[in-house]
Motif scaffolding. Structure first.
Motif, short mmCIF file in Angstrom:
data_model
loop_
_atom_site.label_atom_id
_atom_site.label_comp_id
_atom_site.label_asym_id
_atom_site.label_seq_id
_atom_site.Cartn_x
_atom_site.Cartn_y
_atom_site.Cartn_z
N PRO A 113 10.27 -59.16 45.03
CA PRO A 113 9.52 -59.53 46.25
C PRO A 113 10.47 -59.73 47.43
CG PRO A 113 9.73 -61.41 44.76
CD PRO A 113 10.25 -60.22 44.01
N PRO A 114 9.92 -59.91 48.63
CA PRO A 114 10.77 -60.10 49.81
C PRO A 114 11.68 -61.32 49.68
CG PRO A 114 8.50 -59.67 50.44
CD PRO A 114 8.49 -59.87 48.96
N GLU A 190 8.76 -48.98 49.11
CA GLU A 190 7.30 -49.16 49.08
C GLU A 190 6.66 -48.85 50.43
OE1 GLU A 190 8.73 -52.66 51.10
OE2 GLU A 190 9.41 -51.68 49.26
N GLN A 191 7.46 -48.78 51.50
CA GLN A 191 6.93 -48.53 52.83
C GLN A 191 6.54 -47.07 53.05
OE1 GLN A 191 6.38 -50.96 55.21
NE2 GLN A 191 6.93 -52.41 53.60
N ARG A 214 9.67 -53.38 46.79
CA ARG A 214 8.96 -54.62 46.47
C ARG A 214 8.04 -54.43 45.27
NH1 ARG A 214 6.96 -56.90 52.42
NH2 ARG A 214 9.05 -57.01 53.36
N SER A 215 7.59 -53.21 45.04
CA SER A 215 6.65 -52.94 43.95
C SER A 215 7.06 -51.70 43.18
CB SER A 215 5.23 -52.76 44.51
OG SER A 215 5.23 -51.73 45.50
N ARG A 228 15.11 -55.87 37.74
CA ARG A 228 14.30 -56.79 38.54
C ARG A 228 15.18 -57.87 39.14
NH1 ARG A 228 9.03 -55.80 38.26
NH2 ARG A 228 8.32 -54.39 36.59
N CYS A 229 15.20 -57.90 40.45
CA CYS A 229 16.02 -58.87 41.18
C CYS A 229 15.27 -60.21 41.21
CB CYS A 229 16.29 -58.36 42.59
SG CYS A 229 17.48 -59.31 43.53
N GLN A 230 15.87 -61.24 40.61
CA GLN A 230 15.19 -62.52 40.46
C GLN A 230 15.47 -63.50 41.60
OE1 GLN A 230 12.96 -62.92 38.10
NE2 GLN A 230 13.43 -60.89 37.25
#
Length: 245
Positions: A113-114, A190-191, A214-215, A228-230
């Motif tokens: 996510p952002p 995702e953009q 982001r997705s 996956r960046c946590q």
């Protein structure tokens, strides 16, 4: 108008065409004055027409010296300049996951996510060697592929190419990546999903291909490793604040 591309869109079909139409197409192709763009479906035709129009209205065919590469924007340098004023630290995510993965894989997809550090991670990769950074925000496939090809030409010390379709630009990217060792860093995937899906198909050759999104992205090739960046750990946040002060 003489510098503008002349395009003929030809549908690929198993059915035989009228003999006179076939002769006309062959005559046009033999003239060498046009580019043939082939399509199978209406959706593909719409995309190729849209991309061709987008390319035509840019300055690519206005500049009389389109072989120059020194005017190509260097977004990698801009990214480094942006982070140069910030106390960037090597994150555990980069050190324990991304860096080891890059020793084994040529294609990575970083999800999160952002605000969790995807762009910071791309910046850290850019610090390790020759890289081309590009955000897909407000980018079409044509715009992205033509930019990447131009930057790769710049790195390979070759003249910029003037091509007519996104497919040609993508082929140019793959050809150039066989010649130079460079990491393509694609942010905000995702953009522009259409662009991201096609760019993900690139064979990185001597280099690497890293997408940050982001997705999840549909139809990503199987050889992509997904990480996956946590986000930043409490210790990293503390260290960042200490350096900032």
């Amino acid at each position: 108008s003489e510098r503008l591309p002349r395009l003929v869109f030809v549908k690929k079909t198993k059915e035989s065409r009228d003999v006179r139409l076939d002769e006309l197409l062959k005559e046009i192709e033999a003239s060498g004055t046009v580019s043939f763009l082939k399509f199978r479906t209406k959706t593909e035709l719409v995309r190729k027409v849209r991309d061709a129009i987008a390319l035509t209205v840019t300055e690519r065919f206005v500049d009389p010296d389109d072989s120059r590469t020194d005017s190509v924007a260097n977004y990698t340098s801009q990214l480094k300049d942006e982070f140069a004023t910030k106390p960037i630290i090597k994150t555990a995510f980069f050190l324990s996951q991304v860096r080891p993965a890059l020793q084994q894989q040529k294609r990575l997809l970083i999800l999160g996510p952002p605000g969790v550090g995807k762009t910071v991670t791309l910046f850290q990769v850019a610090q390790t060697g020759e890289s081309v950074y590009l955000s897909l925000r407000n980018r079409s496939l044509l715009s992205a592929a033509s930019y990447l090809s131009s930057r790769l030409c710049q790195i390979a010390h070759q003249k910029a190419r003037s091509l007519s379709s996104a497919d040609d630009w993508l082929q140019s990217c793959e050809s150039l990546m066989q010649q130079v060792s460079v990491s393509l860093l694609i942010d905000d995937a995702e953009q522009s999903l259409d662009a991201a899906i096609e760019l993900a198909k690139l064979q990185p050759g001597r280099g690497q291909l890293i997408l940050a999104s982001r997705s999840s992205l549909p139809m990503v090739p199987d050889d992509f490793q997904v990480l996956r960046c946590q986000g930043f750990t409490p210790d990293e946040v503390t260290l960042y604040l200490q350096k900032a002060n």
